[in-house]
Design a protein around this motif. Structure first.
Motif, short mmCIF file in Angstrom:
data_model
loop_
_atom_site.label_atom_id
_atom_site.label_comp_id
_atom_site.label_asym_id
_atom_site.label_seq_id
_atom_site.Cartn_x
_atom_site.Cartn_y
_atom_site.Cartn_z
N MET A 22 0.79 -1.32 0.10
CA MET A 22 -0.05 -0.02 -0.01
C MET A 22 1.00 1.34 -0.17
SD MET A 22 -3.36 -0.81 2.13
CE MET A 22 -3.94 0.81 2.22
N ARG A 23 2.02 1.31 0.77
CA ARG A 23 3.03 2.48 0.74
C ARG A 23 3.46 2.58 -0.60
NH1 ARG A 23 6.16 0.94 6.43
NH2 ARG A 23 4.43 1.45 7.58
N ASN A 24 3.68 1.70 -1.24
CA ASN A 24 4.16 1.66 -2.71
C ASN A 24 3.34 2.20 -3.69
OD1 ASN A 24 6.68 0.53 -1.89
ND2 ASN A 24 6.16 -1.68 -2.68
N ILE A 25 1.91 1.78 -3.51
CA ILE A 25 0.95 2.24 -4.17
C ILE A 25 0.65 3.77 -4.25
CG2 ILE A 25 -1.48 2.01 -4.54
CD1 ILE A 25 -1.27 -0.92 -3.99
N LEU A 26 0.47 4.08 -2.80
CA LEU A 26 0.11 5.62 -2.53
C LEU A 26 1.25 6.58 -2.75
CD1 LEU A 26 -1.76 4.54 0.74
CD2 LEU A 26 -2.91 5.18 -1.33
N ALA A 27 2.54 5.96 -3.15
CA ALA A 27 3.60 7.04 -3.12
C ALA A 27 3.30 8.14 -4.28
CB ALA A 27 4.91 6.33 -3.18
N PRO A 28 2.82 7.75 -5.29
CA PRO A 28 2.56 8.81 -6.23
C PRO A 28 1.29 9.73 -5.82
CG PRO A 28 2.98 6.74 -7.30
CD PRO A 28 2.85 6.58 -5.84
N VAL A 29 0.48 9.33 -5.34
CA VAL A 29 -0.75 9.91 -4.90
C VAL A 29 -0.58 11.30 -4.26
CG1 VAL A 29 -3.07 10.01 -4.02
CG2 VAL A 29 -2.14 7.80 -5.15
N PRO A 30 -0.94 12.46 -4.76
CA PRO A 30 -0.77 13.65 -4.08
C PRO A 30 -1.74 13.48 -2.59
CG PRO A 30 -1.45 14.14 -6.16
CD PRO A 30 -1.68 12.83 -6.02
N THR A 31 -1.10 14.25 -1.54
CA THR A 31 -1.53 14.18 -0.12
C THR A 31 -3.29 14.36 -0.14
OG1 THR A 31 0.53 14.74 0.49
CG2 THR A 31 -1.34 15.14 2.18
N ARG A 32 -3.36 15.57 -0.92
CA ARG A 32 -4.99 15.82 -1.14
C ARG A 32 -5.89 14.94 -1.69
NH1 ARG A 32 -2.56 18.08 -5.39
NH2 ARG A 32 -3.42 18.13 -7.38
N GLU A 33 -5.29 14.07 -2.30
CA GLU A 33 -6.09 12.95 -2.97
C GLU A 33 -6.29 11.60 -2.07
OE1 GLU A 33 -7.77 13.14 -5.94
OE2 GLU A 33 -7.26 15.36 -6.22
N LYS A 34 -5.31 11.29 -1.05
CA LYS A 34 -4.86 10.18 -0.58
C LYS A 34 -6.27 9.68 0.05
CE LYS A 34 -0.05 9.80 -0.74
NZ LYS A 34 1.18 9.84 -0.04
#
Length: 85
Positions: A22-34
């Motif tokens: 999940m950390r790998n998946i979420l790395a490129p997602v901007p904070t406002r979208e997480k």
């Protein structure tokens, strides 16, 4: 590394840690979208079997594939490592 495991332990399968995945998946997602993305991603993990998890992942792909292609690619490429039994 996985190739070495398969060579030494013929027939073994890889079970990937969902937290690190999940950390790998979420790395490129901007904070406002997480927050919204995480809610839907957690639905993938809560499915009763791999088939339903794949279907849920495809829904996530439809919604976020254009916005976060690297994130969705990471999810789709590694999902089988977390859902096989």
């Amino acid at each position: 590394m996985f190739a070495a495991i398969q060579k030494c332990f013929v027939g073994s399968v890889r079970k990937r840690c969902k937290v690190h995945f999940m950390r790998n998946i979420l790395a490129p997602v901007p904070t406002r979208e997480k927050e919204g993305f995480i809610k839907q991603l957690k639905l993938v993990w809560s499915q009763k079997d791999a088939e339903h998890a794949q279907a849920c992942a495809h829904e996530l792909e439809k919604e976020y594939g254009q916005s976060f292609p690297k994130t969705i690619e990471c999810l789709m490429d590694g999902l089988g490592d977390c859902t096989h039994e």
